[in-house]
Write a protein that holds these residues in place. Structure first.
Motif, PDB file in Angstrom:
ATOM      1  N   ALA A  19       0.813  -1.219   0.000  1.00  0.00           N
ATOM      2  CA  ALA A  19       0.000   0.000   0.000  1.00  0.00           C
ATOM      3  C   ALA A  19       0.844   1.266   0.000  1.00  0.00           C
ATOM      4  CB  ALA A  19      -0.925  -0.004   1.213  1.00  0.00           C
ATOM      5  N   GLY A  20       2.158   1.122   0.037  1.00  0.00           N
ATOM      6  CA  GLY A  20       3.034   2.287   0.015  1.00  0.00           C
ATOM      7  C   GLY A  20       3.242   2.925   1.363  1.00  0.00           C
ATOM      8  N   LEU A  21       3.183   2.145   2.435  1.00  0.00           N
ATOM      9  CA  LEU A  21       3.379   2.667   3.788  1.00  0.00           C
ATOM     10  C   LEU A  21       4.759   2.291   4.304  1.00  0.00           C
ATOM     11  CD1 LEU A  21      -0.045   1.673   5.395  1.00  0.00           C
ATOM     12  CD2 LEU A  21       0.585   3.894   4.442  1.00  0.00           C
ATOM     13  N   HIS A  22       5.235   3.086   5.262  1.00  0.00           N
ATOM     14  CA  HIS A  22       6.413   2.675   6.012  1.00  0.00           C
ATOM     15  C   HIS A  22       6.023   1.513   6.918  1.00  0.00           C
ATOM     16  CE1 HIS A  22       8.970   5.929   4.730  1.00  0.00           C
ATOM     17  NE2 HIS A  22       8.082   6.833   5.118  1.00  0.00           N
ATOM     18  N   ASP A  41      12.180   1.558   3.359  1.00  0.00           N
ATOM     19  CA  ASP A  41      10.812   1.664   3.833  1.00  0.00           C
ATOM     20  C   ASP A  41      10.517   0.792   5.046  1.00  0.00           C
ATOM     21  OD1 ASP A  41      10.431   3.277   1.594  1.00  0.00           O
ATOM     22  OD2 ASP A  41       9.918   1.545   0.349  1.00  0.00           O
ATOM     23  N   VAL A  42      11.497   0.025   5.477  1.00  0.00           N
ATOM     24  CA  VAL A  42      11.286  -0.909   6.585  1.00  0.00           C
ATOM     25  C   VAL A  42      12.250  -0.597   7.711  1.00  0.00           C
ATOM     26  CG1 VAL A  42      11.308  -3.325   7.310  1.00  0.00           C
ATOM     27  CG2 VAL A  42      10.503  -2.726   5.020  1.00  0.00           C
ATOM     28  N   ASP A  69      12.486  -4.759  21.658  1.00  0.00           N
ATOM     29  CA  ASP A  69      13.083  -3.781  22.558  1.00  0.00           C
ATOM     30  C   ASP A  69      12.201  -2.533  22.551  1.00  0.00           C
ATOM     31  OD1 ASP A  69      14.649  -1.517  23.447  1.00  0.00           O
ATOM     32  OD2 ASP A  69      16.421  -2.777  23.290  1.00  0.00           O
ATOM     33  N   VAL A  70      11.589  -2.221  23.682  1.00  0.00           N
ATOM     34  CA  VAL A  70      10.635  -1.114  23.749  1.00  0.00           C
ATOM     35  C   VAL A  70      11.309   0.213  23.411  1.00  0.00           C
ATOM     36  CG1 VAL A  70       9.076   0.175  25.245  1.00  0.00           C
ATOM     37  CG2 VAL A  70       9.177  -2.316  25.401  1.00  0.00           C
ATOM     38  N   GLN A  71      12.512   0.432  23.923  1.00  0.00           N
ATOM     39  CA  GLN A  71      13.193   1.701  23.654  1.00  0.00           C
ATOM     40  C   GLN A  71      13.519   1.848  22.171  1.00  0.00           C
ATOM     41  OE1 GLN A  71      13.631   4.289  25.720  1.00  0.00           O
ATOM     42  NE2 GLN A  71      12.386   3.047  27.121  1.00  0.00           N
ATOM     43  N   ASP A  72      13.930   0.757  21.531  1.00  0.00           N
ATOM     44  CA  ASP A  72      14.210   0.838  20.100  1.00  0.00           C
ATOM     45  C   ASP A  72      12.930   1.060  19.315  1.00  0.00           C
ATOM     46  OD1 ASP A  72      16.187   0.755  18.024  1.00  0.00           O
ATOM     47  OD2 ASP A  72      15.372  -1.191  17.415  1.00  0.00           O
ATOM     48  N   LEU A  73      11.815   0.519  19.785  1.00  0.00           N
ATOM     49  CA  LEU A  73      10.525   0.774  19.145  1.00  0.00           C
ATOM     50  C   LEU A  73      10.162   2.248  19.249  1.00  0.00           C
ATOM     51  CD1 LEU A  73       7.905  -0.150  17.811  1.00  0.00           C
ATOM     52  CD2 LEU A  73       7.055  -0.821  20.080  1.00  0.00           C
ATOM     53  N   VAL A  74      10.423   2.850  20.402  1.00  0.00           N
ATOM     54  CA  VAL A  74      10.184   4.294  20.566  1.00  0.00           C
ATOM     55  C   VAL A  74      11.020   5.091  19.571  1.00  0.00           C
ATOM     56  CG1 VAL A  74      10.485   6.250  22.142  1.00  0.00           C
ATOM     57  CG2 VAL A  74       9.510   4.104  22.983  1.00  0.00           C
ATOM     58  N   GLU A  79      11.565   8.225  14.502  1.00  0.00           N
ATOM     59  CA  GLU A  79      12.187   8.340  13.180  1.00  0.00           C
ATOM     60  C   GLU A  79      11.123   8.427  12.087  1.00  0.00           C
ATOM     61  OE1 GLU A  79      14.563   4.853  12.974  1.00  0.00           O
ATOM     62  OE2 GLU A  79      15.949   5.491  14.562  1.00  0.00           O
ATOM     63  N   ALA A  80      10.083   7.596  12.217  1.00  0.00           N
ATOM     64  CA  ALA A  80       9.017   7.602  11.209  1.00  0.00           C
ATOM     65  C   ALA A  80       8.256   8.924  11.225  1.00  0.00           C
ATOM     66  CB  ALA A  80       8.060   6.441  11.480  1.00  0.00           C
ATOM     67  N   HIS A  81       8.033   9.462  12.425  1.00  0.00           N
ATOM     68  CA  HIS A  81       7.318  10.736  12.534  1.00  0.00           C
ATOM     69  C   HIS A  81       8.116  11.875  11.901  1.00  0.00           C
ATOM     70  CE1 HIS A  81       4.655  13.769  14.212  1.00  0.00           C
ATOM     71  NE2 HIS A  81       5.714  14.393  14.728  1.00  0.00           N
TER      72      HIS A  81
END
Length: 520
Positions: A19-22, A41-42, A69-74, A79-81
């Motif tokens: 769908a063209g999303l990150h 994109d990933v 890893d919760v911190q890496d997810l944050v 980064e995406a924002h």
């Protein structure tokens, strides 16, 4: 955003990219098959392999999942924002989602299954000290003793096997081929492997048996290239002490193997940290001993028997345990200590034993301390331990990955108290844990457990459940199944076309039709 724990469902990740999303996803799972080429994109989130526990849908005590890893997810979300751009649709994922392609793949897999012939009996090679008095040799004997004997085993062992009083197993052909700790004997070992030509070779490794540089040299040898190689690292953490260049060489050699077996879930993460991606958690097995005795009610005037087991080495905490027993004497004047602790063939062990004996004399405990320092058979050790009221393993921090001694303690049926160390993490609630390992803390916890028979009985019950999940027969069955699968996969890759060739043939012929493969 898909911070999953490694499920096989890749559909949502593929839909996002199509769908063209990150895409933000855990760096483990089926989606890795199509995200490798979409780095722009990933964003893959770091993870650690953890036991599933009670919260998972897989009811197996040895199953792992990828804990993100919760911190890496944050960080990934931030980064995406911060990225204003929107990627285009990923062509690979668009193709992946096409129904016709899905049907072609399923048809190819069906053809592949139909073309599969019955696998030939596996030819297994096994490298182990075998007849030498050490835990690695005992481990091999326990595992192979529980194997299905329909397949022959070529055992490459230490030359001292010829002098050792070790029972032979049916179907196991002995090849004295190397010397423990001597890397110079590798050419003879490699020649033996070439002569027997096993499909799968299992190497039982510990740095004292085969130094790290010798292991790398063996894995790089041309004699091992045409076969599946499985390495069991009995002390993976010891690799952290190797110089960086050697550690990198060993990691590269291990990555070329089919599997790298470790005894704790934490060692999977340790291997990942040094770049080894093919680690598998194979828990250390355990033998069931005598039926547990019902814990007796103990009063202050009684003479409880405290025990411990393992080799006499500084990190075992024997001196702290002796001091703790001295601290218990005001409340338990008849307390006794049974040390089922054999000498290790190293001057360090002799020095530690001398210090322990001197400490016993200085504290006036000669009449209350019982020594058993001769290496004994497993059943004899279990009998001596089973007569105790409580077993204590007050280890100091160590790089060891697992403890065979603590498994003997649990198998004896006696409640067991251990240090709160990563070494004992995989024992779960089968043991009680010390808040810290000072003599005062050890004495206080021993006192509490001796006064509470209900607490000791609960420990025994949980330990019996743990033993049932770690029975040698179950661990051996799991390992033999893994090795058979590797052998069949190797033979299949040699004897017949891979599945992707069948898929290509089906696609080229026009796809799957009701009348057969392609057009009839």
């Amino acid at each position: 955003v898909q911070p999953g724990r490694g499920a096989a469902d890749y559909l949502h990740a593929a839909q996002a990219l199509a769908a063209g999303l990150h895409l933000i996803a855990t760096g483990h799972g089926a989606h890795l098959a199509f995200t490798a080429g979409e780095a722009r994109d990933v964003r893959l989130v770091r993870h650690r392999m953890r036991p599933i526990g009670d919260g998972g849908t897989v009811n197996h005590p040895h199953a792992l999942w990828a804990e993100p890893d919760v911190q890496d997810l944050v960080h990934a979300l931030r980064e995406a924002h911060a990225r204003p751009d929107r990627p285009g649709a990923a062509p690979r994922c668009l193709k992946l989602l096409e129904p016709s392609r899905q049907v072609v793949r399923m048809a190819a897999q069906a053809v592949d299954i139909l073309l599969t012939t019955a696998p030939a009996p596996m030819r297994l090679g096994w490298v182990s000290p075998w007849g030498v008095r050490c835990g690695i040799a005992q481990y091999s004997r326990h595992l192979l003793g529980g194997f299905d004997r329909t397949e022959p085993v070529a055992l490459f062992c230490d030359h001292r096997q010829m002098m050792a009083d070790t029972p032979m197993l049916p179907g196991v052909k002995i090849h004295p081929s190397f010397r423990v700790g001597d890397g110079a004997s590798l050419p003879e070992l490699a020649a033996g492997v070439m002569a027997e030509d096993p499909d799968v070779l299992v190497i039982q490794h510990q740095a004292g048996v085969l130094p790290w540089d010798a292991l790398a040299e063996l894995l790089e040898h041309h004699a091992l290239r045409p076969r599946c190689v499985v390495v069991a690292l009995h002390n993976a953490r010891d690799l952290l002490r190797a110089r960086p260049a050697l550690r990198e060489r060993v990691a590269k050699a291990l990555n070329a193997c089919s599997r790298v077996l470790v005894h704790s879930s934490g060692d999977i993460g340790l291997l990942a940290d040094i770049g080894v991606a093919n680690g598998v958690w194979l828990p250390h097995g355990s033998t069931r001993g005598p039926a547990p005795r019902t814990p007796q009610v103990l009063l202050a005037g009684d003479a409880p028997l405290i025990g411990t087991t393992g080799f006499v080495l500084p990190h075992k905490g024997l001196q702290r345990l002796i001091q703790a027993v001295a601290l218990l004497r005001p409340h338990w004047p008849g307390v006794r200590l049974r040390l089922v602790t054999s000498r290790y063939p190293d001057p360090v062990s002799d020095a530690e034993l001398a210090e322990c004996e001197a400490l016993v004399a200085a504290l006036g405990l000669e009449a209350q301390v019982e020594w058993h320092t001769t290496f004994a058979a497993n059943d004899r050790v279990l009998h001596r331990l089973s007569e105790c009221d409580l077993l204590v393993m007050p280890y100091a921090p160590t790089l060891e990955s697992s403890s065979g001694a603590v498994r003997q303690a649990i198998a004896s049926g006696v409640p067991t108290l251990v240090s709160d160390l990563p070494l004992f993490d995989d024992l779960g609630e089968a043991v009680d844990r010390l808040a810290n390992s000072t003599p005062e803390a050890i004495a206080a916890r021993i006192d509490t457990l001796l006064l509470q028979p209900v607490l000791r009985a609960a420990l025994q019950e949980r330990a019996q459940d743990w033993l049932a999940d770690h029975d040698w027969s179950l661990i051996g069955e799991r390992l033999q199944g893994m090795l058979r699968g590797l052998s069949a996969e190797r033979i299949s890759s040699i004897r017949r076309r891979p599945a992707y060739e069948a898929e290509s043939a089906i696609a080229a012929s026009g796809g799957w039709t009701p009348s057969g493969i392609g057009h009839s």
